[in-house]
Design an enzyme around this catalytic site. Structure first.
Site, PDB file in Angstrom:
ATOM      1  N   GLY B  71      53.444  66.267  45.221  1.00 27.50           N
ATOM      2  CA  GLY B  71      54.341  66.445  44.083  1.00 27.50           C
ATOM      3  C   GLY B  71      55.271  67.628  44.244  1.00 27.50           C
ATOM      4  O   GLY B  71      56.480  67.525  44.020  1.00 27.50           O
ATOM      5  N   THR B  72      54.714  68.757  44.624  1.00 26.74           N
ATOM      6  CA  THR B  72      55.534  69.960  44.722  1.00 26.74           C
ATOM      7  C   THR B  72      56.650  69.782  45.754  1.00 26.74           C
ATOM      8  O   THR B  72      57.806  70.130  45.493  1.00 26.74           O
ATOM      9  CB  THR B  72      54.648  71.168  45.077  1.00 26.74           C
ATOM     10  OG1 THR B  72      53.716  71.372  44.028  1.00 26.74           O
ATOM     11  CG2 THR B  72      55.478  72.425  45.261  1.00 26.74           C
ATOM     12  N   ASN B 151      51.808  67.765  32.033  1.00 24.17           N
ATOM     13  CA  ASN B 151      50.479  67.953  32.605  1.00 24.17           C
ATOM     14  C   ASN B 151      49.515  68.695  31.690  1.00 24.17           C
ATOM     15  O   ASN B 151      48.314  68.520  31.784  1.00 24.17           O
ATOM     16  CB  ASN B 151      50.577  68.676  33.945  1.00 24.17           C
ATOM     17  CG  ASN B 151      51.430  69.919  33.858  1.00 24.17           C
ATOM     18  OD1 ASN B 151      52.520  69.914  33.279  1.00 24.17           O
ATOM     19  ND2 ASN B 151      50.948  71.009  34.415  1.00 24.17           N
ATOM     20  N   GLN B 179      52.054  63.035  36.537  1.00 24.37           N
ATOM     21  CA  GLN B 179      51.020  62.798  35.525  1.00 24.37           C
ATOM     22  C   GLN B 179      51.107  61.395  34.945  1.00 24.37           C
ATOM     23  O   GLN B 179      50.110  60.841  34.496  1.00 24.37           O
ATOM     24  CB  GLN B 179      51.134  63.834  34.396  1.00 24.37           C
ATOM     25  CG  GLN B 179      50.845  65.257  34.825  1.00 24.37           C
ATOM     26  CD  GLN B 179      49.376  65.478  35.168  1.00 24.37           C
ATOM     27  OE1 GLN B 179      48.485  64.774  34.683  1.00 24.37           O
ATOM     28  NE2 GLN B 179      49.117  66.446  36.020  1.00 24.37           N
ATOM     29  N   GLY B 200      49.418  61.390  45.375  1.00 27.40           N
ATOM     30  CA  GLY B 200      48.153  60.673  45.514  1.00 27.40           C
ATOM     31  C   GLY B 200      47.007  61.303  44.753  1.00 27.40           C
ATOM     32  O   GLY B 200      46.130  60.602  44.237  1.00 27.40           O
ATOM     33  N   THR B 237      55.856  63.668  61.812  1.00 28.32           N
ATOM     34  CA  THR B 237      55.042  62.474  62.056  1.00 28.32           C
ATOM     35  C   THR B 237      54.356  62.035  60.766  1.00 28.32           C
ATOM     36  O   THR B 237      53.789  62.861  60.042  1.00 28.32           O
ATOM     37  CB  THR B 237      53.988  62.779  63.146  1.00 28.32           C
ATOM     38  OG1 THR B 237      54.679  63.113  64.339  1.00 28.32           O
ATOM     39  CG2 THR B 237      53.089  61.578  63.390  1.00 28.32           C
ATOM     40  N   CYS B 324      44.090  84.593  30.292  1.00 29.47           N
ATOM     41  CA  CYS B 324      42.990  85.230  30.999  1.00 29.47           C
ATOM     42  C   CYS B 324      42.485  84.390  32.167  1.00 29.47           C
ATOM     43  O   CYS B 324      41.819  84.898  33.050  1.00 29.47           O
ATOM     44  CB  CYS B 324      41.849  85.501  30.046  1.00 29.47           C
ATOM     45  SG  CYS B 324      42.389  86.378  28.588  1.00 29.47           S
TER      46      CYS B 324
END
Lengths: 225, 390
Positions: B71-72, B151, B179, B200, B237, B324
């Site tokens: 995703g990132t 999310n 999400q 995935g 690859t 926290c």
């Protein structure tokens, strides 16, 4: 060589510098024990009937940590004979206040002059360590205790012994205190970047950055909602 | 101790059927898809086949599906790729305040590179108003990037409506569907998106694999330069086993979507109803426009990390928006965006359910959590007025 130099220049202008600050999410067994089995706490329900000689409260709900300390004092011996507490906050906040109460209460109590000297480091040492990022924000028990002692001094007409918490040193390398940060926030520096531009705090002494960030949030909330 | 995992939005276990389909591609069909021999051909065929299967679900052409590492990366690819390829046309990007950090931090980076970003507000339920999107468009706007579902609080954004606006104005539209995948329709034409990413690890597939749908004709800079794989815009690859796994995972979650959603919605609503019986609690995020598996609730006068540690001790795994518990010691930007005061964000818990979650898991949590909250409230000096947090 020329090409090398250019690459170095590029490096210094890069957007993000490589950082090595991976910290583990980790509490020692002593911390967990005090968290799951907190000692000497006083619930709000019972607080009304508890006859304390001094009460202190520090922190704020917005900051995520708030602590209250009650003390009973033996005036002749100038000694705290019982310390009770309550805490809103994370595991390390609860555990560190619990540990502080144990330190004060053990061996029949603690001389006021000794209690005034307790530092967060002393509590953390007894806890066997805390994650670095938790250190500054969650260990507030010593401050709550000092506030309770001050309250006792006020109520028992020992005004001359009261210690008004002055500014607190945040970064020992630059000498920046919490008051400096408070003023900078009031002047509009509301991010770590802007604070650092003004004060250079934590630029080389990075250990203090979490506390600086905490203070920025605290003062932002306090003054700007 | 039986473990109760309620953090599926963080990641999911790999489905056995997915794992099974992947296995051969580690030891038997191990060729490099670029190699000119049968071993390579086998692998290439497998990748092509996986791409076709995914394209069918997204209702697009296979050539519009680009495999990435997750995703990132997909978000980085989409935002930077569009920004840098279209900077002659304009430098303005529209996004929202509740996007994933992947999106927000790419936007901050782009700001430093001279782009202007509009971070749209959301309403108190976390929903973006399409009218705000339209109003923010200037003649310099080159991209709109809005997440499909959030999310943290699970709210579902009006992607189709925003898609229509983007089409009418001729502006590229990207949505982060990490999400949403597995729960919501992913037909890119119906959604009206030019770019869409998913991965995935949220759909019972492997970690380290994702995709970016890029509509044909979209002008985008290559993201990884090298041997020219993935149509020359994302070299390297191919991660063949994971690509196979991603295709299988997407197929399975898509096939079983309706059935699973129904089950999850029932569990979720039961869970929410019972949790809200705990005094001084509130649901964060829209009640109905919400992913079938997301529960996000704040409990006043207590702090999230402390609750998590208690739950962890009982084998219950959840998450919190409290400062926290975060590396940065910042409260959740999503909870701030819906106007939740700091002190209520500190007391938030997120439970995300999954296909293994049972009613007895939920009942188990419900038999434990109220005591934890009671214990922590008992040692808390706080007594906030619930009226201010409704």
């Amino acid at each position: 060589m020329k090409k090398m130099k250019k690459e170095n220049e590029m490096e210094t202008h890069s957007d993000v510098k490589a950082k090595v600050d991976s910290q583990k999410w980790f509490y020692t067994d002593i911390v967990k024990d005090h968290f799951f089995n907190p000692k000497n706490f006083l619930s709000e329900k019972k607080a009304n009937s508890y006859k304390a000689d001094g009460v202190g409260l520090v922190g704020s709900p917005a900051c995520g940590d708030m602590m209250k300390v009650w003390i009973k004092v033996n005036k002749e011996q100038d000694k705290i004979v019982a310390m009770k507490w309550s805490t809103f906050g994370c595991a390390s906040a609860i555990a560190s206040t619990s540990m502080l109460s144990m330190m004060v209460n053990e061996n029949g109590g603690m001389k006021i002059d000794d209690a005034l000297k307790i530092k967060p480091q002393d509590i953390v040492k007894r806890l066997g360590d805390l994650p670095t990022r938790k250190f500054h924000c969650s260990v507030l028990g010593d401050k709550a205790l000092r506030a309770a002692i001050n309250d006792y001094f006020r109520k028992s007409n020992q005004i001359n012994r009261m210690i008004i918490e002055g500014s607190r040193l945040i970064d020992k390398e630059t000498g920046v205190t919490d008051k400096d940060i408070e003023e900078a926030v009031l002047e509009g520096a509301d991010t770590l970047e802007k604070i650092q531009q003004k004060l250079k705090v934590g630029v080389s002494n990075k250990v203090c950055i979490p506390e600086v960030e905490q203070l920025i949030r605290f003062y932002k909330e306090k003054y700007f909602g | 101790m039986k473990e109760i995992y309620l953090d599926y939005a963080a990641t999911t276990p790999v489905d056995e059927r997915v794992l099974q389909e992947m296995m051969d591609y580690f030891t038997k069909i191990y060729g490099n898809p670029s190699s000119f021999h049968n071993k390579g051909m086998e692998a290439k065929n497998a990748v092509d086949n996986a791409r076709d299967r995914i394209a069918k679900i997204l209702n697009c052409s296979s050539k519009e599906v680009i495999f990435t590492s997750g995703g990132t990366e997909s978000i980085n690819f989409a935002l930077k790729g569009i920004a840098f390829a279209n900077k002659e046309r304009g430098n303005h990007i529209i996004t929202s305040r509740i996007e994933h950090h992947a999106t927000l931090n790419v936007c901050r980076y782009l700001e430093k590179k001279g782009f202007e970003i509009t971070y749209l507000d959301v309403d108190k339920d976390g929903i973006i108003n399409p009218i705000d999107v339209e109003k923010s468009i200037t003649d310099k706007t080159i991209l709109i990037s809005i997440m499909y579902a959030n999310n943290e609080i699970g709210v579902i954004e009006p992607i189709e409506e925003i898609g229509k606006i983007a089409r009418r104005k001729g502006i590229y539209f990207h949505t982060d569907a990490c999400q949403a995948a597995g729960f919501l329709e992913l037909d890119v034409n119906k959604l009206g998106v030019d770019l869409l990413n998913l991965n995935g690890s949220k759909i019972y597939g492997p970690k380290g694999i994702g995709l970016l749908y890029i509509k044909r004709g979209v002008e985008i800079e290559p993201f990884v330069h090298g041997g020219g794989q993935e149509f020359g815009i994302r070299s390297g690859t191919e991660n063949v086993p994971s690509i196979i796994g991603l295709a299988k995972a997407l197929e399975l979650t898509h096939e079983e979507m309706q059935k699973n959603n129904l089950k999850l919605i029932n569990l979720r609503d039961f869970f929410i109803k019972k949790l809200l019986k705990i005094p001084k609690s509130r649901l964060n995020g829209h009640h109905e426009k919400r992913l079938p598996n997301n529960v996000n609730i704040s409990f006043l006068d207590v702090e999230g990390e402390a609750m998590l540690l208690h739950l962890n001790e009982k084998g219950i795994y959840a998450s919190t928006g409290s400062a926290c518990a975060s590396q940065s010691l910042e409260t959740s930007h999503v909870l701030r965006a819906i106007g939740l005061p700091y002190e209520a964000s500190h007391g938030s818990l997120r439970f995300t359910l999954g296909n293994k979650t049972t009613i007895s898991d939920i009942e188990n949590v419900l038999s434990i959590l109220p005591n934890i909250i009671e214990t922590l409230r008992n040692i808390s000096p706080l007594n906030l007025n619930m009226e201010h947090y409704k």
